[in-house]
Design an enzyme around this catalytic site. Sequence first.
Site, PDB file in Angstrom:
ATOM      1  N   GLY A  10      16.664   4.973   7.945  1.00  0.00           N
ATOM      2  CA  GLY A  10      16.408   5.857   6.624  1.00  0.00           C
ATOM      3  C   GLY A  10      17.006   7.215   5.479  1.00  0.00           C
ATOM      4  O   GLY A  10      17.091   7.584   5.577  1.00  0.00           O
ATOM      5  N   GLY A  13      16.627   8.965   2.459  1.00  0.00           N
ATOM      6  CA  GLY A  13      15.368   9.904   2.527  1.00  0.00           C
ATOM      7  C   GLY A  13      16.196  11.637   2.454  1.00  0.00           C
ATOM      8  O   GLY A  13      17.748  11.640   2.454  1.00  0.00           O
ATOM      9  N   GLN A  14      15.174  12.479   1.936  1.00  0.00           N
ATOM     10  CA  GLN A  14      15.891  13.464   1.336  1.00  0.00           C
ATOM     11  C   GLN A  14      16.766  14.006   2.686  1.00  0.00           C
ATOM     12  O   GLN A  14      17.615  14.841   2.592  1.00  0.00           O
ATOM     13  CB  GLN A  14      14.773  14.602   1.834  1.00  0.00           C
ATOM     14  CG  GLN A  14      14.832  16.078   1.461  1.00  0.00           C
ATOM     15  CD  GLN A  14      13.717  17.493   1.455  1.00  0.00           C
ATOM     16  OE1 GLN A  14      13.057  16.513   2.871  1.00  0.00           O
ATOM     17  NE2 GLN A  14      13.749  17.607   1.435  1.00  0.00           N
ATOM     18  N   ASP A  36      18.064   1.336   5.015  1.00  0.00           N
ATOM     19  CA  ASP A  36      17.098   2.195   4.843  1.00  0.00           C
ATOM     20  C   ASP A  36      16.010   0.054   4.623  1.00  0.00           C
ATOM     21  O   ASP A  36      16.995  -0.772   4.206  1.00  0.00           O
ATOM     22  CB  ASP A  36      17.349   2.704   3.619  1.00  0.00           C
ATOM     23  CG  ASP A  36      16.423   3.811   3.339  1.00  0.00           C
ATOM     24  OD1 ASP A  36      16.286   4.392   3.559  1.00  0.00           O
ATOM     25  OD2 ASP A  36      14.824   3.101   2.718  1.00  0.00           O
ATOM     26  N   ASP A  51      14.507  -2.720   6.830  1.00  0.00           N
ATOM     27  CA  ASP A  51      12.880  -1.914   8.003  1.00  0.00           C
ATOM     28  C   ASP A  51      12.763  -1.898   9.717  1.00  0.00           C
ATOM     29  O   ASP A  51      12.625  -2.631  10.113  1.00  0.00           O
ATOM     30  CB  ASP A  51      12.257  -3.692   7.281  1.00  0.00           C
ATOM     31  CG  ASP A  51      10.598  -2.840   7.763  1.00  0.00           C
ATOM     32  OD1 ASP A  51      10.369  -1.957   8.598  1.00  0.00           O
ATOM     33  OD2 ASP A  51       9.595  -4.212   7.046  1.00  0.00           O
ATOM     34  N   TYR A 141       0.647  11.627  11.068  1.00  0.00           N
ATOM     35  CA  TYR A 141       2.694  11.811  11.057  1.00  0.00           C
ATOM     36  C   TYR A 141       2.767  12.979  12.410  1.00  0.00           C
ATOM     37  O   TYR A 141       3.074  12.598  13.825  1.00  0.00           O
ATOM     38  CB  TYR A 141       2.706  12.689  10.369  1.00  0.00           C
ATOM     39  CG  TYR A 141       4.021  13.130   9.844  1.00  0.00           C
ATOM     40  CD1 TYR A 141       4.789  12.468   9.893  1.00  0.00           C
ATOM     41  CD2 TYR A 141       4.487  14.473   9.832  1.00  0.00           C
ATOM     42  CE1 TYR A 141       6.290  12.781   9.296  1.00  0.00           C
ATOM     43  CE2 TYR A 141       4.783  15.294   9.809  1.00  0.00           C
ATOM     44  CZ  TYR A 141       6.360  14.003  10.026  1.00  0.00           C
ATOM     45  OH  TYR A 141       7.620  14.572   9.667  1.00  0.00           O
ATOM     46  N   LYS A 145       4.830  11.964  15.587  1.00  0.00           N
ATOM     47  CA  LYS A 145       5.603  12.451  16.535  1.00  0.00           C
ATOM     48  C   LYS A 145       5.379  13.283  17.520  1.00  0.00           C
ATOM     49  O   LYS A 145       6.396  12.988  18.357  1.00  0.00           O
ATOM     50  CB  LYS A 145       6.056  13.546  15.830  1.00  0.00           C
ATOM     51  CG  LYS A 145       6.477  13.376  14.021  1.00  0.00           C
ATOM     52  CD  LYS A 145       7.659  12.559  14.162  1.00  0.00           C
ATOM     53  CE  LYS A 145       8.539  12.197  12.459  1.00  0.00           C
ATOM     54  NZ  LYS A 145       9.602  12.160  12.375  1.00  0.00           N
ATOM     55  N   ILE A 171      11.825  21.505   5.290  1.00  0.00           N
ATOM     56  CA  ILE A 171      13.479  21.453   5.222  1.00  0.00           C
ATOM     57  C   ILE A 171      13.794  21.263   3.373  1.00  0.00           C
ATOM     58  O   ILE A 171      12.932  20.588   2.563  1.00  0.00           O
ATOM     59  CB  ILE A 171      13.728  19.667   5.871  1.00  0.00           C
ATOM     60  CG1 ILE A 171      13.920  19.862   7.106  1.00  0.00           C
ATOM     61  CG2 ILE A 171      15.145  19.517   4.953  1.00  0.00           C
ATOM     62  CD1 ILE A 171      14.614  20.826   7.703  1.00  0.00           C
TER      63      ILE A 171
HETATM   64  P1  NAD Z   1      12.143  11.110   3.638  1.00  0.00           P
HETATM   65  O1  NAD Z   1       9.897  10.907   3.364  1.00  0.00           O
HETATM   66  O2  NAD Z   1      12.594  11.142   2.353  1.00  0.00           O
HETATM   67  O3  NAD Z   1      12.667   9.333   3.725  1.00  0.00           O
HETATM   68  C1  NAD Z   1      12.609   9.037   4.965  1.00  0.00           C
HETATM   69  C2  NAD Z   1      13.068   7.301   4.406  1.00  0.00           C
HETATM   70  O4  NAD Z   1      13.224   6.490   4.914  1.00  0.00           O
HETATM   71  C3  NAD Z   1      13.119   6.770   3.398  1.00  0.00           C
HETATM   72  O5  NAD Z   1      14.994   6.762   2.796  1.00  0.00           O
HETATM   73  C4  NAD Z   1      12.204   5.736   3.021  1.00  0.00           C
HETATM   74  O6  NAD Z   1      12.830   4.597   2.264  1.00  0.00           O
HETATM   75  C5  NAD Z   1      12.975   4.887   5.025  1.00  0.00           C
HETATM   76  N1  NAD Z   1      11.232   4.379   5.376  1.00  0.00           N
HETATM   77  C6  NAD Z   1      10.690   4.229   4.857  1.00  0.00           C
HETATM   78  N2  NAD Z   1       9.854   3.148   5.363  1.00  0.00           N
HETATM   79  C7  NAD Z   1      11.170   2.724   6.642  1.00  0.00           C
HETATM   80  C8  NAD Z   1      10.333   1.934   7.438  1.00  0.00           C
HETATM   81  N3  NAD Z   1      10.072   0.571   7.644  1.00  0.00           N
HETATM   82  N4  NAD Z   1      12.131   1.023   7.099  1.00  0.00           N
HETATM   83  C9  NAD Z   1      12.830   1.715   7.156  1.00  0.00           C
HETATM   84  N5  NAD Z   1      13.889   3.134   6.472  1.00  0.00           N
HETATM   85  C10 NAD Z   1      11.970   2.928   5.870  1.00  0.00           C
HETATM   86  O7  NAD Z   1      12.321  11.690   4.661  1.00  0.00           O
HETATM   87  P2  NAD Z   1      12.835  12.601   5.053  1.00  0.00           P
HETATM   88  O8  NAD Z   1      12.013  14.625   4.729  1.00  0.00           O
HETATM   89  O9  NAD Z   1      14.603  12.983   4.524  1.00  0.00           O
HETATM   90  O10 NAD Z   1      12.531  12.372   6.930  1.00  0.00           O
HETATM   91  C11 NAD Z   1      13.307  11.988   7.737  1.00  0.00           C
HETATM   92  C12 NAD Z   1      12.738  12.345   8.947  1.00  0.00           C
HETATM   93  O11 NAD Z   1      13.031  14.124   9.224  1.00  0.00           O
HETATM   94  C13 NAD Z   1      11.596  12.361   9.202  1.00  0.00           C
HETATM   95  O12 NAD Z   1      11.918  11.419  10.738  1.00  0.00           O
HETATM   96  C14 NAD Z   1      10.855  13.354   9.172  1.00  0.00           C
HETATM   97  O13 NAD Z   1       9.248  12.828   9.862  1.00  0.00           O
HETATM   98  C15 NAD Z   1      11.417  14.125  10.090  1.00  0.00           C
HETATM   99  N6  NAD Z   1      11.152  15.828   9.251  1.00  0.00           N
HETATM  100  C16 NAD Z   1      11.307  15.716   8.141  1.00  0.00           C
HETATM  101  C17 NAD Z   1      10.918  16.825   7.405  1.00  0.00           C
HETATM  102  C18 NAD Z   1      11.105  17.591   5.890  1.00  0.00           C
HETATM  103  O14 NAD Z   1      10.618  18.514   5.761  1.00  0.00           O
HETATM  104  N7  NAD Z   1      12.094  16.567   4.845  1.00  0.00           N
HETATM  105  C19 NAD Z   1      10.071  18.299   8.610  1.00  0.00           C
HETATM  106  C20 NAD Z   1      10.018  17.618   9.401  1.00  0.00           C
HETATM  107  C21 NAD Z   1      10.596  16.447   9.970  1.00  0.00           C
HETATM  108  N1  SER Z   2       7.959  18.272   5.658  1.00  0.00           N
HETATM  109  C1  SER Z   2       6.888  18.107   7.291  1.00  0.00           C
HETATM  110  C2  SER Z   2       5.927  17.331   6.370  1.00  0.00           C
HETATM  111  O1  SER Z   2       5.323  18.021   5.556  1.00  0.00           O
HETATM  112  C3  SER Z   2       7.580  18.365   7.905  1.00  0.00           C
HETATM  113  O2  SER Z   2       6.947  17.430   8.727  1.00  0.00           O
HETATM  114  O3  SER Z   2       5.682  16.259   6.238  1.00  0.00           O
END
Ligand code: NAD
Ligand code: SER
Length: 324
Positions: A10, A13-14, A36, A51, A141, A145, A171
């Site tokens: 992943g 992602g963000q 990714d 994947d 979700y 988790k 985040i």
């Molecule tokens: P995001 O959605 O920005 O990135 C997720 C990435 O996973 C994407 O690049 C997507 O292409 C990839 N992805 C989706 N399906 C996939 C698959 N089947 N195989 C491989 N890659 C795949 O999410 P994020 O914000 O970067 O979050 C990263 C992690 O942190 C996640 O587990 C999320 O639950 C956790 N998290 C994020 C936040 C937040 O505020 N951003 C808060 C709490 C937890």
């Molecule tokens: N920032 C995330 C969401 O809103 C929390 O895991 O889904």
Amino acid sequence: MRKDSILIIGANGQIGSVLTTKLQKIYGESQVVATDIKVPKYKQAIFEILDITDQNRLLHIVQKYNITQIYHLAAILSAKGESDPLWAWNVNMQGLMNILEVARSKNLDKIFFPSSIAIFGADTPKTRTPQQTITNPSTVYGISKLAGEKWCQYYHEKYDLDIRSIRYPGIIGHESMPGGGTTDYAVDIYHKAVQKLPFTCFLKSDTKLPMLYMDDAIRATTELMEAPSESIKIRTSYNISGMSFSPAEVAKSIQQHLPDFKINYKPDYRQTIADTWTNSINDNEAKKDWNWKPAYDLQKMTTVMIQELSKKYSTTNNKELINN
Ligand code: NAD
Ligand code: SER
């Protein structure tokens, strides 16, 4: 001694995109394999399509690069997950189980799994939510988790797998765009503000949620992963806290820099999700066990977000480059 070889899942992602850069700095570009399901926007030193629901491909990549540590960032987040719950469950749960099994069978050194404040539910204590408390999540979700946290603890206790986890709050960073969460408004609002556009918020003005600036999130992740194993007492997932604010409060902090900024409110289905989450987090265990300490509050984060995004928008006319 085995040299650390890092797999990021992943990575586009963000959080994954920023964490990849940080881990490349720590371990060297040749030691970090970014993966990714989609090709990245920017070229990575080492990139593979993966994947995470495909266990054979995961195993192939782990063997090809002699991987010793995995950072598992791939997930379908809270808001997006509600549009197709079974797909979200499959990616989030099957993905994690594939990693746990490959890590166990290949005897990997360390795994990082992010959990979320989405594990909390409507009957969780809202203020300074403790580490151990009522959870009862309402989204697919959040359920995935919470189940993931329990599976991490199980693999640690049964197989001695060194898996570590943080319950990230929402985040916020200037480097990347979020991918379908309920806290996404708190990134988008800064992008609209620096472009001198009004912002329509999908949450009500007074919905207070726990949030964390990206630098703090990345530092928390690397500090947790670098801590001695014996200091990690919680093998489900650690609460961590940075700041808490409502849409009205972040708008006010932006208006201190950009007085003409305007916000209006049009709550949608994401309000129902946010209403079940908590306002603030008690992170005493993370502070005690691995010396967690946030560096950013709302005011400090707003100053940096506006500075950095203003630079970005003034040096590129291509809005799509930032937003896609
Ligand atoms: P995001 O959605 O920005 O990135 C997720 C990435 O996973 C994407 O690049 C997507 O292409 C990839 N992805 C989706 N399906 C996939 C698959 N089947 N195989 C491989 N890659 C795949 O999410 P994020 O914000 O970067 O979050 C990263 C992690 O942190 C996640 O587990 C999320 O639950 C956790 N998290 C994020 C936040 C937040 O505020 N951003 C808060 C709490 C937890
Ligand atoms: N920032 C995330 C969401 O809103 C929390 O895991 O889904």
